[in-house]
Every structure is written in structure tokens, then in C-alpha cells.
Design a protein around this motif. Structure first.
Motif, PDB file in Angstrom:
ATOM      1  N   PHE A  34       0.814  -1.203   0.000  1.00 52.98           N
ATOM      2  CA  PHE A  34       0.000   0.000   0.000  1.00 52.98           C
ATOM      3  C   PHE A  34       0.852   1.260   0.000  1.00 52.98           C
ATOM      4  O   PHE A  34       0.377   2.305  -0.396  1.00 52.98           O
ATOM      5  N   ALA A  35       2.108   1.178   0.426  1.00 54.86           N
ATOM      6  CA  ALA A  35       2.971   2.348   0.411  1.00 54.86           C
ATOM      7  C   ALA A  35       3.204   2.821  -1.021  1.00 54.86           C
ATOM      8  O   ALA A  35       3.306   4.007  -1.300  1.00 54.86           O
ATOM      9  N   VAL A  36       3.280   1.924  -1.944  1.00 58.22           N
ATOM     10  CA  VAL A  36       3.487   2.272  -3.335  1.00 58.22           C
ATOM     11  C   VAL A  36       2.227   2.907  -3.919  1.00 58.22           C
ATOM     12  O   VAL A  36       2.294   3.715  -4.826  1.00 58.22           O
ATOM     13  N   LEU A  37       1.057   2.586  -3.381  1.00 58.54           N
ATOM     14  CA  LEU A  37      -0.201   3.039  -3.957  1.00 58.54           C
ATOM     15  C   LEU A  37      -0.482   4.518  -3.728  1.00 58.54           C
ATOM     16  O   LEU A  37      -1.203   5.118  -4.500  1.00 58.54           O
ATOM     17  N   GLY A  38       0.060   5.121  -2.687  1.00 59.64           N
ATOM     18  CA  GLY A  38      -0.257   6.509  -2.373  1.00 59.64           C
ATOM     19  C   GLY A  38       0.096   7.480  -3.477  1.00 59.64           C
ATOM     20  O   GLY A  38      -0.651   8.399  -3.775  1.00 59.64           O
ATOM     21  N   GLU A  39       1.237   7.285  -4.107  1.00 57.61           N
ATOM     22  CA  GLU A  39       1.642   8.213  -5.155  1.00 57.61           C
ATOM     23  C   GLU A  39       0.898   7.966  -6.464  1.00 57.61           C
ATOM     24  O   GLU A  39       0.879   8.820  -7.339  1.00 57.61           O
ATOM     25  N   ASN A  40       0.276   6.831  -6.620  1.00 59.83           N
ATOM     26  CA  ASN A  40      -0.457   6.506  -7.839  1.00 59.83           C
ATOM     27  C   ASN A  40      -1.955   6.410  -7.584  1.00 59.83           C
ATOM     28  O   ASN A  40      -2.628   5.594  -8.171  1.00 59.83           O
ATOM     29  N   LEU A  56     -15.092  14.822 -11.543  1.00 62.10           N
ATOM     30  CA  LEU A  56     -14.039  15.646 -10.960  1.00 62.10           C
ATOM     31  C   LEU A  56     -12.933  14.734 -10.449  1.00 62.10           C
ATOM     32  O   LEU A  56     -13.210  13.694  -9.847  1.00 62.10           O
ATOM     33  N   VAL A  57     -11.693  15.130 -10.667  1.00 61.67           N
ATOM     34  CA  VAL A  57     -10.544  14.318 -10.279  1.00 61.67           C
ATOM     35  C   VAL A  57      -9.708  15.111  -9.278  1.00 61.67           C
ATOM     36  O   VAL A  57      -9.385  16.287  -9.508  1.00 61.67           O
ATOM     37  N   PHE A  58      -9.343  14.459  -8.171  1.00 58.26           N
ATOM     38  CA  PHE A  58      -8.571  15.089  -7.111  1.00 58.26           C
ATOM     39  C   PHE A  58      -7.340  14.242  -6.807  1.00 58.26           C
ATOM     40  O   PHE A  58      -7.445  13.027  -6.656  1.00 58.26           O
ATOM     41  N   SER A  59      -6.193  14.897  -6.704  1.00 60.64           N
ATOM     42  CA  SER A  59      -4.937  14.232  -6.377  1.00 60.64           C
ATOM     43  C   SER A  59      -4.572  14.533  -4.933  1.00 60.64           C
ATOM     44  O   SER A  59      -5.047  15.512  -4.356  1.00 60.64           O
ATOM     45  N   PRO A  60      -3.697  13.710  -4.337  1.00 62.37           N
ATOM     46  CA  PRO A  60      -3.284  13.971  -2.949  1.00 62.37           C
ATOM     47  C   PRO A  60      -2.590  15.324  -2.811  1.00 62.37           C
ATOM     48  O   PRO A  60      -1.883  15.776  -3.708  1.00 62.37           O
ATOM     49  N   ALA A  61      -2.822  15.955  -1.682  1.00 62.36           N
ATOM     50  CA  ALA A  61      -2.210  17.244  -1.364  1.00 62.36           C
ATOM     51  C   ALA A  61      -1.624  17.184   0.035  1.00 62.36           C
ATOM     52  O   ALA A  61      -2.096  16.429   0.885  1.00 62.36           O
ATOM     53  N   GLU A 149      -6.600   3.293  -7.760  1.00 57.38           N
ATOM     54  CA  GLU A 149      -5.172   3.029  -7.904  1.00 57.38           C
ATOM     55  C   GLU A 149      -4.875   3.098  -9.387  1.00 57.38           C
ATOM     56  O   GLU A 149      -5.468   2.394 -10.199  1.00 57.38           O
ATOM     57  N   LEU A 150      -3.964   3.984  -9.761  1.00 58.14           N
ATOM     58  CA  LEU A 150      -3.599   4.165 -11.159  1.00 58.14           C
ATOM     59  C   LEU A 150      -2.511   3.171 -11.559  1.00 58.14           C
ATOM     60  O   LEU A 150      -1.743   2.710 -10.723  1.00 58.14           O
TER      61      LEU A 150
END
Length: 152
Positions: A34-40, A56-61, A149-150
Motif C-alpha cells: 500500500f505504500a506504493v499506492l499513495g503516489e499513484n 471531478l478528479v482530485f490528487s493527494p495534497a 489506484e492508477l
């Protein structure tokens, strides 16, 4: 009699150390993918109002105060705050404000702690379908969101 009820330190100390080590190892094995999933990861929300639907698409901030709210036809304001970084998504907060009174009035707030992204998520996988009504004119806004997850 009291000696029978209290466990002996001699028998439980190695077991407790072994248990603690196995818990640490298990948590590392569980957290590693799951650590790898945060950035994607990205949050996708289908928002509909007055017969019009928009994705609407939102990325982590890192800073929730810099996330902008989205004006929906000058009737509602929708805001999704996705807090996270490369280590994962920590929190998602969703807000819907009513704009009928001239100033924003909070109608709906939803929080999701430590959500797990999904590769082939249904559009309502995270939130289900939420419907919010304006108190003054009975206007209706509905949304549904999924944390995706991208592909790397």
C-alpha cells in the motif's frame, strides 16, 4: 493460590518478544504494497446537478488549506481534500456548501480515514451515492466517489 492465577514471567517473556517481532514483520508485509499506492492514487467523483453530470478528479495534497472548492452552477460548492503523499493516503474529507444565501453554508461533510485505493473500483466504491438538498429551494446535488489506484 495466587501463584496459579498469575502467569510466570519465565514462560511468557520469550513468547511476548516473539509475538512483538511477528507483529512488526506482519505489519511491514501488509503495509508494503500500500505504500506504493499513495503516489499513484486519485479520487474521482461523479457530481450531478440539474441533469448535468461531471467527473471531478482530485490528487493527494500536503496542505488542506490550499485545496480549492469547485463551484457547481452558483448553487453548490463541492470540495474534496485528499491528504497524502508517496507513503499513502491518510485522509479524505468531502464538503458540500449551499450558495443560496449569498455566503457558503455547510450542508454535508464526510471523512474517510486511511482509505485503500482499488484498481477496478466502481464509481461509488468509497462513498456510495450521496444526495444533498438545499434547505431554501430544495435543489438537489448528488455525488459518488471512488479512490482509484492508477497504473504505474
Amino acid at each position: 493460590m495466587l501463584d496459579i492465577l498469575l502467569p510466570s514471567r519465565r514462560h511468557h517473556t520469550p513468547y511476548r518478544k516473539g509475538l512483538a517481532l511477528s507483529r512488526v514483520a506482519a505489519s511491514m508485509l501488509i503495509a508494503w504494497p500500500f505504500a506504493v499506492l499513495g503516489e499513484n492514487s486519485q479520487l474521482r467523483c461523479d457530481v450531478s446537478y440539474s441533469g448535468k453530470a461531471e467527473t471531478l478528479v482530485f490528487s493527494p495534497a500536503a496542505d488542506p488549506y490550499r485545496v480549492k472548492a469547485i463551484n457547481i452552477n452558483d448553487r453548490f460548492r463541492f470540495k474534496a481534500v485528499v491528504i497524502g503523499d508517496a507513503s499513502g493516503i491518510d485522509d479524505i474529507s468531502l464538503y458540500v456548501h449551499d450558495l443560496d444565501t449569498g455566503h457558503p453554508v455547510l450542508l454535508h461533510e464526510a471523512n474517510y480515514a486511511k482509505p485503500i485505493p482499488q484498481r477496478n473500483a466502481q464509481p461509488d466504491a468509497l462513498t456510495g451515492t450521496q444526495t444533498i438538498y438545499s434547505p431554501r429551494r430544495g435543489r438537489e446535488l448528488s455525488y459518488r466517489c471512488a479512490l482509484l489506484e492508477l497504473e504505474p
